[in-house]
Design a protein around this motif. Structure first.
Motif, PDB file in Angstrom:
ATOM      1  N   HIS A   1      35.475  70.427  10.954  1.00 28.58           N
ATOM      2  CA  HIS A   1      36.897  70.764  10.784  1.00 28.58           C
ATOM      3  C   HIS A   1      37.025  72.267  10.553  1.00 28.58           C
ATOM      4  O   HIS A   1      36.901  72.741   9.423  1.00 28.58           O
ATOM      5  CB  HIS A   1      37.485  69.997   9.593  1.00 28.58           C
ATOM      6  N   THR A   2      37.223  73.038  11.633  1.00 26.60           N
ATOM      7  CA  THR A   2      37.465  74.482  11.495  1.00 26.60           C
ATOM      8  C   THR A   2      38.632  74.871  12.407  1.00 26.60           C
ATOM      9  O   THR A   2      39.004  74.137  13.305  1.00 26.60           O
ATOM     10  CB  THR A   2      36.213  75.317  11.873  1.00 26.60           C
ATOM     11  N   ASN A   3      39.179  76.095  12.168  1.00 28.72           N
ATOM     12  CA  ASN A   3      40.355  76.530  12.913  1.00 28.72           C
ATOM     13  C   ASN A   3      40.053  77.062  14.303  1.00 28.72           C
ATOM     14  O   ASN A   3      40.904  77.049  15.184  1.00 28.72           O
ATOM     15  CB  ASN A   3      41.107  77.612  12.129  1.00 28.72           C
ATOM     16  N   SER A   4      38.857  77.597  14.497  1.00 23.45           N
ATOM     17  CA  SER A   4      38.524  78.181  15.796  1.00 23.45           C
ATOM     18  C   SER A   4      37.024  78.067  16.032  1.00 23.45           C
ATOM     19  O   SER A   4      36.257  77.711  15.124  1.00 23.45           O
ATOM     20  CB  SER A   4      38.938  79.660  15.841  1.00 23.45           C
TER      21      SER A   4
ATOM     22  N   VAL B   1      26.483  62.641  16.066  1.00 23.11           N
ATOM     23  CA  VAL B   1      26.726  62.460  14.631  1.00 23.11           C
ATOM     24  C   VAL B   1      28.224  62.636  14.434  1.00 23.11           C
ATOM     25  O   VAL B   1      28.763  63.703  14.752  1.00 23.11           O
ATOM     26  CB  VAL B   1      25.964  63.509  13.790  1.00 23.11           C
ATOM     27  N   GLY B   2      28.899  61.593  13.948  1.00 22.48           N
ATOM     28  CA  GLY B   2      30.362  61.613  13.843  1.00 22.48           C
ATOM     29  C   GLY B   2      30.924  62.879  13.245  1.00 22.48           C
ATOM     30  O   GLY B   2      31.893  63.437  13.739  1.00 22.48           O
ATOM     31  N   GLU B   3      30.308  63.378  12.162  1.00 18.07           N
ATOM     32  CA  GLU B   3      30.816  64.587  11.511  1.00 18.07           C
ATOM     33  C   GLU B   3      29.732  65.202  10.644  1.00 18.07           C
ATOM     34  O   GLU B   3      28.993  64.490   9.964  1.00 18.07           O
ATOM     35  CB  GLU B   3      32.024  64.234  10.634  1.00 18.07           C
ATOM     36  N   VAL B   4      29.624  66.539  10.679  1.00 17.33           N
ATOM     37  CA  VAL B   4      28.717  67.243   9.769  1.00 17.33           C
ATOM     38  C   VAL B   4      29.492  67.507   8.488  1.00 17.33           C
ATOM     39  O   VAL B   4      30.308  68.426   8.417  1.00 17.33           O
ATOM     40  CB  VAL B   4      28.206  68.564  10.391  1.00 17.33           C
ATOM     41  N   ARG B   5      29.256  66.649   7.475  1.00 16.85           N
ATOM     42  CA  ARG B   5      30.059  66.738   6.247  1.00 16.85           C
ATOM     43  C   ARG B   5      29.378  67.528   5.134  1.00 16.85           C
ATOM     44  O   ARG B   5      30.032  67.993   4.212  1.00 16.85           O
ATOM     45  CB  ARG B   5      30.350  65.326   5.721  1.00 16.85           C
ATOM     46  N   ASP B   6      28.046  67.598   5.197  1.00 22.44           N
ATOM     47  CA  ASP B   6      27.344  68.259   4.092  1.00 22.44           C
ATOM     48  C   ASP B   6      26.085  68.948   4.599  1.00 22.44           C
ATOM     49  O   ASP B   6      25.693  68.806   5.756  1.00 22.44           O
ATOM     50  CB  ASP B   6      26.993  67.227   3.003  1.00 22.44           C
ATOM     51  N   LEU B   7      25.430  69.692   3.708  1.00 22.64           N
ATOM     52  CA  LEU B   7      24.239  70.462   4.063  1.00 22.64           C
ATOM     53  C   LEU B   7      23.111  69.547   4.541  1.00 22.64           C
ATOM     54  O   LEU B   7      22.426  69.856   5.528  1.00 22.64           O
ATOM     55  CB  LEU B   7      23.778  71.279   2.844  1.00 22.64           C
ATOM     56  N   GLU B   8      22.939  68.401   3.873  1.00 19.07           N
ATOM     57  CA  GLU B   8      21.849  67.487   4.229  1.00 19.07           C
ATOM     58  C   GLU B   8      21.972  67.012   5.678  1.00 19.07           C
ATOM     59  O   GLU B   8      20.999  67.051   6.449  1.00 19.07           O
ATOM     60  CB  GLU B   8      21.855  66.277   3.274  1.00 19.07           C
TER      61      GLU B   8
ATOM     62  N   VAL C   1      30.924  79.232  12.893  1.00 18.98           N
ATOM     63  CA  VAL C   1      29.676  79.896  12.461  1.00 18.98           C
ATOM     64  C   VAL C   1      29.754  80.214  10.970  1.00 18.98           C
ATOM     65  O   VAL C   1      28.815  79.947  10.207  1.00 18.98           O
ATOM     66  CB  VAL C   1      29.437  81.184  13.284  1.00 18.98           C
ATOM     67  N   THR C   2      30.889  80.777  10.550  1.00 16.61           N
ATOM     68  CA  THR C   2      31.087  81.107   9.128  1.00 16.61           C
ATOM     69  C   THR C   2      31.034  79.846   8.276  1.00 16.61           C
ATOM     70  O   THR C   2      30.446  79.838   7.181  1.00 16.61           O
ATOM     71  CB  THR C   2      32.457  81.808   8.934  1.00 16.61           C
ATOM     72  N   ARG C   3      31.639  78.749   8.788  1.00 17.35           N
ATOM     73  CA  ARG C   3      31.650  77.482   8.042  1.00 17.35           C
ATOM     74  C   ARG C   3      30.232  76.951   7.840  1.00 17.35           C
ATOM     75  O   ARG C   3      29.871  76.468   6.763  1.00 17.35           O
ATOM     76  CB  ARG C   3      32.501  76.458   8.814  1.00 17.35           C
ATOM     77  N   LEU C   4      29.401  77.025   8.885  1.00 17.79           N
ATOM     78  CA  LEU C   4      28.005  76.560   8.773  1.00 17.79           C
ATOM     79  C   LEU C   4      27.240  77.384   7.740  1.00 17.79           C
ATOM     80  O   LEU C   4      26.453  76.851   6.958  1.00 17.79           O
ATOM     81  CB  LEU C   4      27.307  76.632  10.137  1.00 17.79           C
TER      82      LEU C   4
ATOM     83  N   GLY D   1      25.522  76.473   3.749  1.00 20.91           N
ATOM     84  CA  GLY D   1      24.154  76.753   3.311  1.00 20.91           C
ATOM     85  C   GLY D   1      23.139  76.827   4.426  1.00 20.91           C
ATOM     86  O   GLY D   1      21.932  76.919   4.180  1.00 20.91           O
ATOM     87  N   ILE D   2      23.609  76.809   5.693  1.00 20.44           N
ATOM     88  CA  ILE D   2      22.687  76.906   6.826  1.00 20.44           C
ATOM     89  C   ILE D   2      22.333  78.383   7.041  1.00 20.44           C
ATOM     90  O   ILE D   2      23.228  79.238   7.107  1.00 20.44           O
ATOM     91  CB  ILE D   2      23.324  76.347   8.127  1.00 20.44           C
ATOM     92  N   GLN D   3      21.047  78.655   7.191  1.00 28.39           N
ATOM     93  CA  GLN D   3      20.626  80.044   7.385  1.00 28.39           C
ATOM     94  C   GLN D   3      20.961  80.512   8.804  1.00 28.39           C
ATOM     95  O   GLN D   3      20.929  79.733   9.758  1.00 28.39           O
ATOM     96  CB  GLN D   3      19.121  80.170   7.120  1.00 28.39           C
ATOM     97  N   ALA D   4      21.260  81.808   8.929  1.00 31.84           N
ATOM     98  CA  ALA D   4      21.717  82.378  10.205  1.00 31.84           C
ATOM     99  C   ALA D   4      20.719  82.123  11.335  1.00 31.84           C
ATOM    100  O   ALA D   4      21.107  81.784  12.453  1.00 31.84           O
ATOM    101  CB  ALA D   4      21.973  83.870  10.036  1.00 31.84           C
ATOM    102  N   PHE D   5      19.400  82.281  11.049  1.00 30.84           N
ATOM    103  CA  PHE D   5      18.421  82.121  12.136  1.00 30.84           C
ATOM    104  C   PHE D   5      18.377  80.676  12.640  1.00 30.84           C
ATOM    105  O   PHE D   5      18.087  80.424  13.813  1.00 30.84           O
ATOM    106  CB  PHE D   5      17.028  82.613  11.695  1.00 30.84           C
ATOM    107  N   MET D   6      18.703  79.701  11.769  1.00 33.68           N
ATOM    108  CA  MET D   6      18.748  78.296  12.183  1.00 33.68           C
ATOM    109  C   MET D   6      19.942  78.044  13.118  1.00 33.68           C
ATOM    110  O   MET D   6      19.835  77.296  14.091  1.00 33.68           O
ATOM    111  CB  MET D   6      18.861  77.379  10.963  1.00 33.68           C
TER     112      MET D   6
END
Length: 572
Positions: A425-428, A398-405, A433-436, A440-445
């Motif tokens: 697009h994250t710095n490290s 998938v080219g880029e994860v841009r949104d929750l959907e 993980v924080t960005r996900l 709106g992605i739940q931690a267990f997912m």
């Protein structure tokens, strides 16, 4: 009727014997892709003049000698030095009444040259044949250096009274599409734009910027991640150049208030170059940026991306998993797509079905099904990914994860037994993980699906031709949190600047990597909502090399400079 084979023509002309023909054919079998005539010439069985005579007969063309040819300056100036070098051609005659330019080529079998030149120049093109030696000698002797010819052309455009009249007429009178098209199609405007495009493609540039300001019109080329300014054309030509680009990209030239996106497909030297065009209205006119996608300049192999042996082994282990999500992160232009495609190329096996959805598709790979995103008709990453899952794939990009959907569907795909690659697009790596979670992605997912996160950056390589030892400034050491004692006995290098690197001190780029593998300890931290710093510290204890540490390794090896590492990495 099929063209006669070049070997048989050489025999018929008496340049080769039947025995020599067999010898060359045997040698050609040992060199897949090598041309028969080139092999025969390298074996000193024929001369370049004999080869050209045979090629001319094969292609039904005339031969010409450039050694004594007197070509008028105005004919020679119909093309630029870059064009002459790229296509290995020399213009020898121009018939104005027929709008026809005759060019001498040493590569008559490349049938695309005629069409490409017609597209660039707007003339009907006739071809004659000459030797490669004569073409190269002529270009060296008679063409200006490219920088001089850009300056010369810009100076000529500034003094062109007819162009000034056309521009002022369009600015003062009511906008006339026919006149605008005529202005955009005028020879000087075409020539300047051709020169800029071919120079950018030749230098493997990633972007070309055309920027209007109150008193100037700036052209900048991004090469190796840094913008370089070209000689600015006259301000009054901004409209003409922008309109020419819009005509080439099939955009609406009458619409000057709305942003527009388009593409220009070119063939340059026999290989496809895609230009993605973005036009944006500004206070002083339209700003245009072209993203250059040259599919010929990338060798897609994991061996070539620049990973060290330890990172490579861990990354290969991660992509060998049957399911899960592999994320590659970094800013635009950090080489994420190249790394992912290199991984896909390695996995490209007849036993597995690989599918990608991208915006845009940058590299065309045999054996992988690739779907372009088109938001105008509702083909988004999310809708495309849903459809892909019904096509029974094994691996999905998938080219880029841009949104929750999109993220949720990617997670569902990983949970149902697919291996999913994507970018963010994250710095490290740890910040991903924080960005996900922020999306709106739940931690267990995250814990259940993400297997590895690879952060990367590109830094410029020191030019090997002008590399020299250098001292490190105190301010740079301060930025790195180091002191003089910590670098005692270590050598640092920089590029002094030479013709090879355009006096920048750098030539080429190399990637820095930071690979975080998701283990049980990191998953526990994610579940307990640990901070980015805490996750990174744990990953480092488990053996993760940070981007800055990887960069320092390159500095110690004399490959890049401390300035580059500081510029491309954040303080930890």
């Amino acid at each position: 009727m099929a063209a006669r084979r070049i070997g048989q023509i050489l025999v018929d002309l008496g340049f080769l014997t039947d025995e020599q023909l067999e010898i060359v054919l045997e040698e050609q079998e040992q060199q897949p892709g090598a041309l028969f005539g080139k092999i025969a010439e390298d074996m000193q069985l024929i001369t370049d003049e004999q080869l050209i005579q045979a090629l001319a007969e094969q292609m039904s063309m005339q031969t010409v000698s450039l050694e004594d040819a007197e070509i008028p300056v105005e004919v020679r100036e119909k093309i630029t030095e870059t064009m002459a070098q790229l296509y290995r051609i020399v213009p020898i005659r121009f018939e104005e009444d027929l709008n026809r330019l005759t060019v001498a080529t040493c590569d008559p079998q490349n049938l695309t040259i005629q069409d490409e030149l017609r597209t660039f120049l707007g003339y009907d093109i006739a071809m004659v044949v000459t030797t490669e030696r004569e073409v190269l000698q002529y270009i060296t002797k008679h063409f200006d250096s490219e920088s001089e010819s850009v300056e010369k052309l810009v100076a000529e455009l500034a003094d062109d009274e007819e162009l000034k009249k056309m521009v002022s007429a369009l600015e003062t009178e009511k906008f006339n599409i026919t006149d605008a098209e005529a202005l955009a199609d005028s020879a000087p405007v075409r020539k300047l734009l051709n020169m800029v495009l071919l120079l950018a493609i030749k230098d493997h540039a990633s972007d070309i910027h055309f920027e209007p300001f109150e008193d100037e019109f700036r052209i900048r080329i991004k090469s190796e991640g840094v913008l370089y300014e070209m000689v600015p054309p006259p301000r009054h030509l901004a409209f003409a150049i922008t309109t020419r680009i819009k005509v080439m990209a099939s955009l609406d030239i009458a619409e000057r208030r709305m942003p527009q996106d388009g593409r220009i497909e070119l063939m340059v030297g026999g290989h496809p170059v895609d230009l993605r065009v973005s036009v944006l209205p500004t206070i002083f006119g339209e700003s245009v940026v072209m993203r250059v996608l040259d599919r010929s300049v990338v060798n897609l192999s994991l061996e070539n991306v620049g990973m060290d042996a330890v990172t490579m082994k861990a990354f290969r282990k991660a992509i060998d998993r049957p399911n899960g999500i592999i994320l590659v992160t970094g800013p635009t232009g950090s080489g994420k797509t190249t790394t992912l495609y290199s991984a896909l190329s390695e996995m490209n096996d007849i036993k597995d079905k690989l599918m990608t959805t991208e915006d845009p598709i940058e590299y065309d790979i045999e054996g992988i099904i690739q779907i372009p995103i088109d938001n105008d008709v509702g083909v988004t990453f999310a809708s495309c990914l849903r459809a892909i899952l019904r096509q029974d794939p094994d691996t999905i990009l998938v080219g880029e994860v841009r949104d929750l959907e999109t993220a949720e569907i990617a997670i569902q795909a990983a949970l149902t037994g697919h291996l999913v690659f994507s970018t963010l697009h994250t710095n490290s790596a740890a910040a991903t993980v924080t960005r996900l979670k922020d999306m709106g992605i739940q931690a267990f997912m995250i814990c259940a699906t993400v297997e590895a996160i690879l952060a990367q950056r590109l830094v410029r390589r020191i030019c090997t031709k002008c590399r020299e030892e250098t001292k490190v400034s105190s301010s740079l050491l301060f930025d790195l949190g180091m002191d003089r004692e910590s670098i005692k006995g270590k050598k640092f290098f920089k590029g002094a600047g030479c013709d090879n690197c355009n006096n920048t001190g750098y030539k080429g780029r190399i990637a820095m990597f930071e690979l975080m593998l998701m283990n049980d300890a990191i998953r526990d931290m994610v579940m307990n909502n640990a901070s980015t710093d805490e996750i990174r510290d744990l990953a480092q204890k488990d053996g993760m090399t940070t981007l800055r540490e990887f960069g320092m390794g390159l500095v110690m090896d004399g490959i890049t400079t401390l300035d580059e590492v500081v510029r491309e990495t954040v303080e930890e």
